[in-house]
Design a protein around this motif. Structure first.
Motif, mmCIF file in Angstrom:
data_model
loop_
_atom_site.group_PDB
_atom_site.id
_atom_site.type_symbol
_atom_site.label_atom_id
_atom_site.label_comp_id
_atom_site.label_asym_id
_atom_site.label_seq_id
_atom_site.Cartn_x
_atom_site.Cartn_y
_atom_site.Cartn_z
ATOM 1 N N SER A 163 69.760 112.676 34.435
ATOM 2 C CA SER A 163 69.510 111.865 34.226
ATOM 3 C C SER A 163 70.256 110.488 34.394
ATOM 4 C CB SER A 163 68.450 111.640 32.949
ATOM 5 O OG SER A 163 69.560 112.250 32.015
ATOM 6 N N GLY A 164 70.160 109.320 34.309
ATOM 7 C CA GLY A 164 71.028 108.612 34.143
ATOM 8 C C GLY A 164 72.219 108.898 33.306
ATOM 9 N N GLY A 165 71.735 108.927 32.026
ATOM 10 C CA GLY A 165 72.534 109.179 30.592
ATOM 11 C C GLY A 165 73.657 110.040 30.939
ATOM 12 N N LYS B 53 61.798 110.129 31.591
ATOM 13 C CA LYS B 53 61.125 108.779 31.123
ATOM 14 C C LYS B 53 61.197 108.291 33.438
ATOM 15 C CE LYS B 53 64.017 106.622 28.596
ATOM 16 N NZ LYS B 53 65.206 107.669 28.202
ATOM 17 N N THR B 54 61.640 108.499 33.355
ATOM 18 C CA THR B 54 62.504 107.953 34.943
ATOM 19 C C THR B 54 61.491 108.968 35.919
ATOM 20 O OG1 THR B 54 64.473 106.762 34.495
ATOM 21 C CG2 THR B 54 64.234 108.125 37.061
ATOM 22 N N THR B 55 61.730 110.161 35.238
ATOM 23 C CA THR B 55 60.690 111.083 35.970
ATOM 24 C C THR B 55 59.160 110.859 35.810
ATOM 25 O OG1 THR B 55 62.147 112.577 35.765
ATOM 26 C CG2 THR B 55 60.426 113.782 36.203
ATOM 27 N N PHE B 98 65.148 99.766 39.699
ATOM 28 C CA PHE B 98 65.543 101.422 39.218
ATOM 29 C C PHE B 98 66.512 100.885 37.839
ATOM 30 C CE2 PHE B 98 63.681 103.146 43.077
ATOM 31 C CZ PHE B 98 62.946 103.748 42.508
ATOM 32 N N GLN B 99 67.360 101.919 38.101
ATOM 33 C CA GLN B 99 67.668 101.783 36.465
ATOM 34 C C GLN B 99 69.157 101.319 37.543
ATOM 35 O OE1 GLN B 99 68.421 105.817 35.102
ATOM 36 N NE2 GLN B 99 69.046 105.182 33.152
ATOM 37 N N ASN B 100 69.910 102.152 37.660
ATOM 38 C CA ASN B 100 71.275 101.397 38.100
ATOM 39 C C ASN B 100 71.457 100.131 39.473
ATOM 40 O OD1 ASN B 100 73.894 101.168 38.756
ATOM 41 N ND2 ASN B 100 74.179 103.655 37.984
ATOM 42 N N ALA B 180 59.797 99.329 35.310
ATOM 43 C CA ALA B 180 61.125 98.694 35.557
ATOM 44 C C ALA B 180 61.736 99.737 34.767
ATOM 45 C CB ALA B 180 60.841 97.138 34.793
ATOM 46 N N ASP B 181 62.712 100.388 35.581
ATOM 47 C CA ASP B 181 63.450 101.068 34.604
ATOM 48 C C ASP B 181 64.465 101.119 34.578
ATOM 49 O OD1 ASP B 181 64.957 103.363 33.571
ATOM 50 O OD2 ASP B 181 63.878 104.644 35.339
ATOM 51 N N GLU B 182 65.154 100.253 33.574
ATOM 52 C CA GLU B 182 66.043 100.072 32.259
ATOM 53 C C GLU B 182 66.474 99.062 33.379
ATOM 54 O OE1 GLU B 182 68.863 102.489 30.790
ATOM 55 O OE2 GLU B 182 67.530 104.058 31.511
ATOM 56 N N PRO B 183 65.424 97.862 33.274
ATOM 57 C CA PRO B 183 65.990 96.618 34.526
ATOM 58 C C PRO B 183 67.575 95.715 33.427
ATOM 59 C CG PRO B 183 63.811 96.059 33.386
ATOM 60 C CD PRO B 183 64.412 97.599 33.127
#
Ligand SMILES: Nc1ncnc2c1ncn2[C@@H]1O[C@H](COP(=O)(O)OP(=O)(O)OP(=O)(O)O)[C@@H](O)[C@H]1O
Ligand SMILES: Nc1ncnc2c1ncn2[C@@H]1O[C@H](COP(=O)(O)OP(=O)(O)OP(=O)(O)O)[C@@H](O)[C@H]1O
Ligand SMILES: [Mg+2]
Ligand SMILES: [Mg+2]
Lengths: 342, 304
Positions: A163-165, B53-55, B98-100, B180-183
């Motif tokens: 995961s990102g974290g 969450k992302t999954t 996405f997140q990043n 929106a994943d950690e926007p």
């Protein structure tokens, strides 16, 4: 008072680009003078695109075109000797990387090779500086990862399987496993949940204390600075506009921008937006004359529009670049208790 | 009421580490919730790093198939497979942020190219003026403009600028559902507010539903209608956002709220968490339990 581990003198670093004969210059770091002491945690804050990452890249000796140091020096005093990373050769920089100076980049993916397992990446970077091999090396890495709340399994994983974290913690692990003297971290905890964030910040502090290492970290999350930094420096439009002991920066700021920044943090319970700063961040290709903050400053007078305020000492360890610092008041909300607000 | 999105008993199991030393990870276990088509809402997912969450987001986007259960969008099953036309139609309805931002953009491609290909695809036109207009409109919604972005590569922009570009790109096809994943994790407090206000106005003015994944409890409180809290693959608490965050019930939710850093003691270096709370939350990991409805309408996972 501890000695300095790094002294930055009038540092200017610009992105210089040339597209089809049209040249463009972004003055991302424009005359920063500051120093960091041995064993200190120094936090750098500022809004998006103010030049935090650019500054930290120079500090971390990760200067790549189009970023160029055009003036100034960044002199480190490491155990293996002094080095000015603004002018050092790649070979000299290689000699201090990881073991003396390590850098956790913004955006955790960038250092992890997508087709290499995490364990291999650790080996590539850390085995030689640590002088360990085989089982001894792996055991040390696993023990270190456990402190970051990561299972040993991550060593077998590819970056996309985490995961990102988790990836962000892996890069923190990489940057700290060799116990460097100076750790530079760019937004090290933005992708973490608040529970893990707190644990990781404690870990960074613990390692820093154990090793008496110095840490410079960048984040726009003021609550992280509040709880981790010994001193905080604020960057606005490529310049350091204020620095001081953490407590004073929050409760007695001496620059109107700092006063705004510490009051802008949303809290649980807010159902209304906090007052935002008028106007837009300046364009670093063509920054305003005089004090760069003047177009957005509630205290601006004519002098601010014409003359650049110097960074002057206003108290022990406290410097600010504001002509009207004596009139700066903390904004309402900066010290209000958390809880439901109307 | 018609449903926009229906997540039914969804689980996802990954096999990690390739052929050597296989290991499975239950990234999501038994997730259930639905969004209504008539009442657009901001549905927030908060929780542990690595809790799935992302999954979950990727499954809703059809980028990953559930191992068990199914996801329906407007009654149609969402799947990784299917024809091109079908996929394009689906993608114009459900768009990701996405997140990043550093990962979302190809470093060798100019930002506008990226926006342009999205516009070309979804507007089904090659009229340069129309495409430019669509790009500029989307960029204006996030506080940028085509002029500012023109000619720039991703590395020439800051994290915050990049993230705004990613949101602008997602807005081009005017989708009814945005994931929106950690926007806002990469942007400063005032930009963060401007972006969540943007999500709010998308909901209120354009009737866009948003699944908002975040670690930031303050903005979650500020904009969400409902939220779920996840721990190690499981939803542990779900309900009206302010009801849950004002007074969390599950031990993990309590720990989460208690761990939010405050500036009240700035300079004191307070990073300790009550060990009792930590062990209460960790002790439940691995137990299935079940979600039980409380009188105030929220659901809380209970055990034993
Ligand atoms: N490689 C590059 N080429 C050209 N311009 C760049 C490059 N990298 C950054 N910039 C520009 O330099 C300025 C400062 O960017 P920087 O990344 O240092 O900001 P930051 O303070 O770290 O922002 P954030 O909080 O969003 O990460 C911005 O205007 C940005 O667009
Ligand atoms: N492609 C994959 N292959 C194997 N395992 C995976 C894969 N993607 C995710 N996982 C695993 O699934 C779990 C959930 O990951 P996910 O990315 O959904 O977490 P998250 O809640 O988004 O976390 P974060 O807050 O850190 O972004 C993690 O244990 C992760 O290692
Ligand atoms: Mg940055
Ligand atoms: Mg995630």
């Amino acid at each position: 008072m501890a000695e300095d581990i790094v002294r930055v003198e009038n540092l200017k670093a610009y992105y210089q680009m040339n597209y089809f004969g049209v040249s463009r210059e972004v003055r991302a770091v424009d005359g920063i003078t500051m120093s960091v002491r041995k064993g200190e945690v120094y936090g750098i804050a500022g809004e998006s695109s103010s030049g935090k990452t650019s500054f930290i890249k120079v500090l971390a000796a990760a200067i790549r075109p189009p970023l160029k140091v055009v003036e100034g020096s960044v002199k480190f005093d490491f155990k293996n000797g002094p080095i000015d990373v603004a002018t050092a050769t790649p070979k000299e920089i290689e000699a201090v990387r990881w073991k003396h100076l390590s850098y956790i980049m913004q955006g955790s993916m960038s250092v992890l090779n997508p087709v290499r397992r995490i364990g291999k990446t650790f080996h590539d970077f850390a085995a030689r500086p640590m002088g360990l091999t085989g089982k001894a090396f792996e055991d040390r890495v696993i023990a270190h990862l456990a402190r970051l709340k990561l299972p040993a399994d991550v060593l077998r994983a590819y970056p996309h399987e985490l995961s990102g974290g988790m990836r962000q913690r892996v890069t923190i692990g990489l940057a700290t496993v060799c116990h460097p003297e100076f750790i530079i971290a760019d937004e090290p905890t933005t992708a973490l949940d608040v529970v893990v964030q707190k644990e990781v910040l404690s870990l960074i502090r613990d390692i820093q204390k154990e090793m008496n290492a110095a840490v410079v970290f960048v984040t726009h999350d003021m609550s992280v600075h509040a709880n981790v930094a010994d001193r905080v420096g604020i960057i606005y439009a490529g310049r350091l506009v204020e620095e001081g002991p953490t407590r004073e920066m929050f409760f007695a700021p001496k620059h109107p921008y700092t006063a705004h920044l510490v009051a802008s943090l949303p809290r649980i319970g807010d159902v209304k937006q906090r007052p935002a700063l008028e106007g837009r961040p300046p364009n670093l290709g063509d920054p305003p004359q005089g004090c760069r903050f003047h177009p957005r400053c509630p205290l601006a007078v004519d002098k601010c529009r014409q003359e650049v305020p110097p960074l002057e000492t206003v108290g022990p360890d406290h410097r600010t670049a504001c002509w009207r610092w004596q009139d700066v008041k903390p904004l309402v909300g900066a010290s209000a208790p958390s809880g439901v607000m109307a | 009421m018609t449903t926009l999105l229906d997540v039914r008993d969804v689980s996802k199991r990954f096999t990690m580490g390739g052929i050597f030393g296989r290991k499975t990870v239950d990234a999501v276990m038994d997730a259930n919730f639905s969004l209504s088509a008539e009442n657009p809402e901001i549905f927030t997912i908060i929780g542990e790093s690595g809790s799935g969450k992302t999954t979950l987001a990727r499954m809703i986007l059809g980028l990953e198939d559930p191992s068990e259960g199914e996801i329906l969008f407007r009654g149609q099953k969402v799947s990784r497979h299917g024809g091109r036309a079908e996929k394009l139609a689906f993608m114009s309805q459900v768009q990701p942020v996405f997140q990043n931002p550093f990962e979302a953009f190809n470093p060798l491609k100019k930002i506008e190219r990226y926006l342009e290909s999205t516009a070309r695809r979804f507007l089904a036109t090659s009229d340069k003026a129309a495409i430019d207009r669509a790009m500029d409109e989307a960029l204006q919604k996030v506080g940028l403009s085509l002029k500012e972005v023109h000619g720039r590569f991703p590395h020439e922009m800051s994290g915050g600028q990049l993230q705004r570009c990613a949101i602008a790109r997602a807005l081009i096809p005017n989708p009814p559902l945005l994931i929106a994943d950690e926007p806002v994790s990469m942007v400063d407090a005032s930009l963060r507010m401007s972006i969540v206000n943007l999500l709010k106005s998308l909901r209120d003015d354009l009737k866009v539903s948003v699944i908002y994944i975040t670690h930031d409890l303050a903005t979650a409180y500020y904009i969400s209608n409902r939220l779920i809290i996840m721990q190690r693959g499981r939803i542990v608490e779900m309900g009206d956002a302010r009801t849950v965050l004002d007074n969390p019930q599950h031990p993990y939710s309590k720990l989460l709220k208690a761990s939010v850093l405050s500036t009240d003691d700035a300079g004191d270096g307070k990073l300790a968490t009550d060990p009792g709370m930590v062990s209460a939350a960790n002790g439940l990991v691995g137990q299935a339990g079940k979600l039980v409805v409380r009188p105030d309408g929220r659901e809380v996972r209970v055990y034993g």
